[in-house]
Scaffold this motif. Structure first.
Motif, PDB file in Angstrom:
ATOM      1  N   LYS A  94       0.837  -1.200   0.000  1.00 48.02           N
ATOM      2  CA  LYS A  94       0.000   0.000   0.000  1.00 48.02           C
ATOM      3  C   LYS A  94       0.872   1.251   0.000  1.00 48.02           C
ATOM      4  N   GLU A  95       0.224   2.375  -0.231  1.00 48.72           N
ATOM      5  CA  GLU A  95       0.965   3.642  -0.255  1.00 48.72           C
ATOM      6  C   GLU A  95       1.100   4.213   1.149  1.00 48.72           C
ATOM      7  N   ALA A  96       2.108   5.060   1.319  1.00 46.07           N
ATOM      8  CA  ALA A  96       2.324   5.684   2.629  1.00 46.07           C
ATOM      9  C   ALA A  96       1.529   6.981   2.777  1.00 46.07           C
ATOM     10  N   ASP A  97       0.833   7.405   1.722  1.00 50.06           N
ATOM     11  CA  ASP A  97       0.254   8.759   1.754  1.00 50.06           C
ATOM     12  C   ASP A  97      -1.212   8.797   2.195  1.00 50.06           C
ATOM     13  N   ASN A  98      -1.687   7.705   2.800  1.00 45.68           N
ATOM     14  CA  ASN A  98      -3.055   7.611   3.337  1.00 45.68           C
ATOM     15  C   ASN A  98      -4.157   7.466   2.285  1.00 45.68           C
ATOM     16  N   THR A  99      -3.800   7.280   1.035  1.00 49.52           N
ATOM     17  CA  THR A  99      -4.830   7.152   0.003  1.00 49.52           C
ATOM     18  C   THR A  99      -5.276   5.698  -0.211  1.00 49.52           C
ATOM     19  N   SER A 100      -4.546   4.739   0.382  1.00 46.74           N
ATOM     20  CA  SER A 100      -4.979   3.335   0.275  1.00 46.74           C
ATOM     21  C   SER A 100      -6.016   3.089   1.374  1.00 46.74           C
TER      22      SER A 100
HETATM   23 MG   LIG Z   1      -0.450   8.393  -3.819  1.00 48.93          MG
END
Ligand SMILES: [Mg+2]
Ligand SMILES: Nc1nc2c(ncn2[C@@H]2O[C@H](COP(=O)(O)OP(=O)(O)OP(=O)(O)O)[C@@H](O)[C@H]2O)c(=O)[nH]1
Length: 270
Positions: A94-100
């Motif tokens: 998953k992504e680290a930017d909270n969008t997952s």
């Molecule tokens: Mg992203």
């Protein structure tokens, strides 16, 4: 156990919220988990913040001294995850930017428990959505996914570029073996598309779970370099669309072999 792989580059504004949310979710669904953060020579406090979760979460931070890009981060993450993964474990990227979106995690794990090898969170699925993206980013992403679907059609799959996925660890181990380490040859953001395109040539059951991609959950700038990513997709299409068939005998041999126990126990290795 679920083993998470999260590539992170300069994500100090996001990673604390991400791990707090993950901890709460994993406790709520009583899911044993291990988190691997690949901090790629961030110039901010990404690694420190991630490490500070160690008492609360089974977490390890793989730190690179120099930035090697997202594909190398995934290669390192998968290598480590497959060392500690048992035959029944699931690997989630998953992504680290909270969008997952964590609210679809249970549905993704449920699909792997049903026997699917590879589950994709999908914002372009019929019930998925993209909200609060910029118009140009949205059009670009939609067009790229449409192009990839046209060249590499997979029944029921609409989103090719997402990082948010669940894999049965044992299937992934075999896929790496069939491709002799070349499952991930790209250097940049194209690597996730590459994996999907290569997995579709194997006896792998794939399914999507619709997801709402809420772009404004990310703080700070995007790390994706558009021109380079487009070039990588085009290169990938040229390379993979005309690739010769895999040796079916080799695929059968690898996929029919009995499952493998972890190479390293998590308790001893940290
Ligand atoms: Mg992203
Ligand atoms: N390890 C590592 N991770 C990276 C690198 N570049 C980006 N990432 C991570 O990869 C993930 C995806 O990057 P984003 O910037 O969100 O890219 P994107 O989701 O395609 O684009 P947006 O829609 O703009 O968010 C994030 O978790 C980033 O921190 C890198 O060079 N190394």
């Amino acid at each position: 156990m679920v083993i998470f792989i999260v590539p992170a580059y300069n994500e100090e504004a996001n990673i604390g919220r991400l791990l707090t949310g993950m901890q709460a979710k994993l406790e709520a669904i009583r899911c044993p988990a291990h988190v691997i953060i690949v901090d790629d020579a961030s110039q901010d406090r990404t690694g420190e913040i991630a490490q500070s979760f160690a008492p609360r979460l089974s977490i390890e931070v793989v730190r690179n001294r120099v930035n090697r890009g997202v594909a190398e981060a995934f290669r390192a993450g998968f290598r480590r995850a497959l060392e500690v993964a048992g035959p029944e474990d699931v690997i989630v990227t998953k992504e680290a930017d909270n969008t997952s979106d964590l609210s679809v995690l249970e549905a993704m794990l449920a699909r792997t428990a049903e026997g699917y090898d590879f589950v994709l969170a999908s914002c372009f699925a019929p019930q998925g959505k993209v909200v609060n993206s910029t118009m140009d980013r949205h059009v670009l992403s939609w067009a790229a996914n449409w192009l990839l679907r046209t060249f590499f059609p997979i029944p029921g799959i609409h989103t090719y570029s997402s990082f948010y996925r669940a894999y049965r660890a044992e299937t992934l181990r075999r896929a790496f073996e069939v491709y002799e380490g070349k499952l991930l040859e790209c250097q940049g953001f194209g690597c996730m598309v590459e994996m999907l395109v290569k997995l579709r040539r194997l006896p792998v059951r794939m399914v999507e779970v619709p997801m709402v991609l809420q772009c404004d959950l990310r703080r700070g700038p995007s790390k994706m370099r558009r021109l380079r990513t487009i070039q990588e997709y085009l290169h990938l299409i040229r390379r993979e669309a005309f690739r010769s068939r895999l040796d079916p005998e080799r695929v059968r041999r690898v996929f029919e072999r009995p499952p493998q126990e972890p190479v390293v126990s998590l308790d001893e290795s940290r």
